[in-house]
Design a protein around this motif. Structure first.
Motif, PDB file in Angstrom:
ATOM      1  N   THR A  18      -6.744  -0.984  -9.871  1.00  0.00           N
ATOM      2  CA  THR A  18      -5.522  -1.155  -9.078  1.00  0.00           C
ATOM      3  C   THR A  18      -5.396  -2.598  -8.614  1.00  0.00           C
ATOM      4  O   THR A  18      -6.348  -3.177  -8.084  1.00  0.00           O
ATOM      5  CB  THR A  18      -5.518  -0.209  -7.857  1.00  0.00           C
ATOM      6  N   TYR A  20      -3.278  -5.398  -6.211  1.00  0.00           N
ATOM      7  CA  TYR A  20      -2.500  -5.405  -4.972  1.00  0.00           C
ATOM      8  C   TYR A  20      -1.580  -6.611  -4.866  1.00  0.00           C
ATOM      9  O   TYR A  20      -0.617  -6.595  -4.112  1.00  0.00           O
ATOM     10  CB  TYR A  20      -3.454  -5.341  -3.774  1.00  0.00           C
ATOM     11  N   TYR A  28      -4.771 -11.085  -0.392  1.00  0.00           N
ATOM     12  CA  TYR A  28      -5.117  -9.946  -1.245  1.00  0.00           C
ATOM     13  C   TYR A  28      -6.621  -9.721  -1.418  1.00  0.00           C
ATOM     14  O   TYR A  28      -7.049  -8.598  -1.675  1.00  0.00           O
ATOM     15  CB  TYR A  28      -4.433 -10.106  -2.608  1.00  0.00           C
ATOM     16  N   LYS A 113       1.859  -1.191  -0.031  1.00  0.00           N
ATOM     17  CA  LYS A 113       1.355  -0.782  -1.345  1.00  0.00           C
ATOM     18  C   LYS A 113       1.231   0.741  -1.425  1.00  0.00           C
ATOM     19  O   LYS A 113       1.519   1.346  -2.467  1.00  0.00           O
ATOM     20  CB  LYS A 113      -0.004  -1.436  -1.606  1.00  0.00           C
ATOM     21  N   GLU A 116       4.573   2.142  -2.131  1.00  0.00           N
ATOM     22  CA  GLU A 116       4.937   1.845  -3.523  1.00  0.00           C
ATOM     23  C   GLU A 116       4.271   2.814  -4.490  1.00  0.00           C
ATOM     24  O   GLU A 116       4.910   3.340  -5.410  1.00  0.00           O
ATOM     25  CB  GLU A 116       4.517   0.405  -3.833  1.00  0.00           C
TER      26      GLU A 116
END
Length: 324
Positions: A18, A20, A28, A113, A116
């Motif tokens: 994943t 970010y 990040y 996130k 999302e």
């Protein structure tokens, strides 16, 4: 249907890949850092287990399952700032490794996130997912605020404490399971039963943590036994002891709470003895088991194949039996 280890492997792999964001890297990197610290990954596992009650293509909902873990770690990042905690899972907390401002901003990005990822490729379910998640997220914040308020209050009732742990901890377990049901497209009744199952076992797990902090085997517990006693944390055990103690016993307990200077081992031993004399361990176990039973009753209400429900039931039972 995949087994627990296979689901855990899928979760770990999905977390590793994943992304970010790229720049600024200082925003990040802290997210990558906290997500790499491990943990039980219980919440995404519950989402996949709930989905697996009805469907086998768990890979199609991995993003949504990981979203729950991203949100959970967002709450941990901000909780650590509020608690001024130096360590998380044996490593420096984000605000220690970077700074408070970075930890706040990185946490904010994690929340974005999570949103999302929750609605990715789920156009027809977006409204239902966001409605359930928003309710959950609001309650988690309410629970954290109550927990902080309780630190400065002399008295907290049993009902207040149970409501606090329901909001702070249990509702996210409930949402994790409800999300699996929503993604599988099952009835509102089954989604509600999944949510109630998660909330009730979540309260049971928190009561177990309260219990283990005092009565666990030090070598197996993984952290200091009696830490809650030393910090005068208003756990279920302390609240019930203050409710039930009388006379000399109550005076002794209140004396230990008021003391600023003390021998840690002596305090833990003395307060634990008061708990023993009052039968607090048994009272806590009774309440804990009541919530576990309510949770398993909700699981019975879920319309799903029995052999699939047996997997999630066995998993929850194994968690409920740890170090007891």
């Amino acid at each position: 249907m995949k087994n627990i280890k296979q689901l855990q492997a899928l979760i770990s792999k999905e977390i590793e890949r994943t992304e970010y964001g790229q720049a600024p890297i200082e925003l990040y990197e802290p997210i990558e850092y906290i997500m790499s610290l491990g943990g039980k990954r219980l919440r995404p596992l519950l989402t996949l287990l709930a989905y697996s009650l009805y469907k086998d293509d768990v890979e199609s909902v991995l993003k949504q399952a990981i979203a729950v873990e991203v949100f959970h770690n967002f709450t941990l990042m901000h909780d650590d700032i509020m608690d001024e905690a130096p360590l998380r899972r044996g490593k420096n907390t984000v605000h220690e490794e970077w700074n408070h401002n970075t930890a706040i901003l990185s946490g904010d990005v994690m929340l974005v996130k999570a949103y999302e990822m929750l609605i990715m490729d789920q156009a027809t379910l977006t409204v239902d997912i966001l409605k359930a998640f928003n309710q959950c997220a609001r309650e988690v914040c309410q629970g954290q605020q109550l927990d902080m308020l309780f630190e400065n209050r002399k008295e907290v009732t049993e009902e207040e404490y149970l409501d606090m742990i329901r909001q702070k901890t249990a509702v996210l377990l409930g949402f994790s399971l409800e999300l699996g049901g929503l993604l599988a497209g099952v009835s509102k009744e089954s989604c509600e039963a999944l949510r109630k199952f998660g909330i009730n076992i979540g309260i049971g797990f928190q009561l177990m943590d309260d219990l283990l902090d005092v009565y666990a085997d030090k070598d197996k517990f993984g952290k200091q036994v009696g830490g809650d006693i030393l910090s005068n944390k208003k756990t279920f055990l302390l609240i019930k002891a203050l409710d039930n103690a009388e006379g000399k016993q109550k005076k002794e307990l209140e004396g230990w709470i008021a003391k600023k200077q003390f021998d840690p081992e002596e305090k833990v031993k003395a307060v634990t003895q008061i708990y023993n004399d009052l039968g607090i361990k048994e009272l806590t176990e009774d309440t804990m088991n009541k919530y576990f039973e309510q949770g398993f009753h909700s699981l019975k209400q879920i319309n799903a194949p029995l052999h699939r429900k047996a997997v999630i039931k066995r998993f929850a039972e194994n968690l409920a039996a740890r170090e007891k």
